[in-house]
Design a protein around this motif. Structure first.
Motif, PDB file in Angstrom:
ATOM      1  N   THR A 102      -4.527   4.570   0.148  1.00  0.00           N
ATOM      2  CA  THR A 102      -5.786   3.919  -0.202  1.00  0.00           C
ATOM      3  C   THR A 102      -6.137   4.260  -1.650  1.00  0.00           C
ATOM      4  O   THR A 102      -5.535   5.163  -2.237  1.00  0.00           O
ATOM      5  CB  THR A 102      -6.907   4.418   0.720  1.00  0.00           C
ATOM      6  N   PRO A 103      -7.112   3.589  -2.229  1.00  0.00           N
ATOM      7  CA  PRO A 103      -7.553   3.973  -3.581  1.00  0.00           C
ATOM      8  C   PRO A 103      -8.014   5.434  -3.648  1.00  0.00           C
ATOM      9  O   PRO A 103      -7.818   6.102  -4.669  1.00  0.00           O
ATOM     10  CB  PRO A 103      -8.710   3.015  -3.862  1.00  0.00           C
ATOM     11  N   GLU A 104      -8.576   5.951  -2.553  1.00  0.00           N
ATOM     12  CA  GLU A 104      -8.997   7.355  -2.526  1.00  0.00           C
ATOM     13  C   GLU A 104      -7.789   8.290  -2.627  1.00  0.00           C
ATOM     14  O   GLU A 104      -7.832   9.305  -3.312  1.00  0.00           O
ATOM     15  CB  GLU A 104      -9.792   7.655  -1.244  1.00  0.00           C
ATOM     16  N   GLY A 140       0.599   3.573   3.257  1.00  0.00           N
ATOM     17  CA  GLY A 140      -0.814   3.455   3.614  1.00  0.00           C
ATOM     18  C   GLY A 140      -1.739   4.113   2.617  1.00  0.00           C
ATOM     19  O   GLY A 140      -2.822   4.571   2.976  1.00  0.00           O
ATOM     20  N   ASP A 196       0.813  -1.210   0.000  1.00  0.00           N
ATOM     21  CA  ASP A 196       0.000   0.000   0.000  1.00  0.00           C
ATOM     22  C   ASP A 196       0.851   1.266   0.000  1.00  0.00           C
ATOM     23  O   ASP A 196       0.399   2.333   0.379  1.00  0.00           O
ATOM     24  CB  ASP A 196      -0.986  -0.007   1.171  1.00  0.00           C
TER      25      ASP A 196
END
Length: 101
Positions: free
Chosen positions: A85-87, A83, A5
């Protein structure tokens, strides 16, 4: 050590700007780079630290989640964002393309 990630972000830093800004694209040596303008001067790593914090703020992650990978003495840098995220990756794309708002 990067994890699954972790995202690598190419950045073009513009130190000594009249106002801070995150957004836009620059065709840099690491590929399309996100432009980050900072008011800090390019002295003693101040512009790099300001860019790291500005990137974290723009992506909504903790400053500790953003680390410099390469480019300490260059305007063209690679940062690692842990970390992600897709956002976060979508927001990064919109910032680079100039469509974040």
């Amino acid at each position: 050590m990067p994890t699954d990630d972790t995202v690598t972000v190419a950045v073009r830093v513009k130190p000594g700007a009249s106002r801070p800004r995150v957004g836009g694209c620059f065709a840099g040596p690491h590929g399309p780079a996100l432009v980050i303008a900072v008011t800090a001067p390019a002295v003693d790593g101040r512009a790099t630290e300001a860019a790291r914090r500005a990137l974290a703020g723009a992506l909504g992650v903790r400053p500790a989640a953003v680390a410099l990978r390469t480019g300490a003495a260059s305007r063209d840098k690679l940062f690692l964002v842990d970390g992600a995220t897709p956002e976060v990756t979508g927001l990064l794309r919109r910032l680079r393309d100039g469509s974040a708002g």
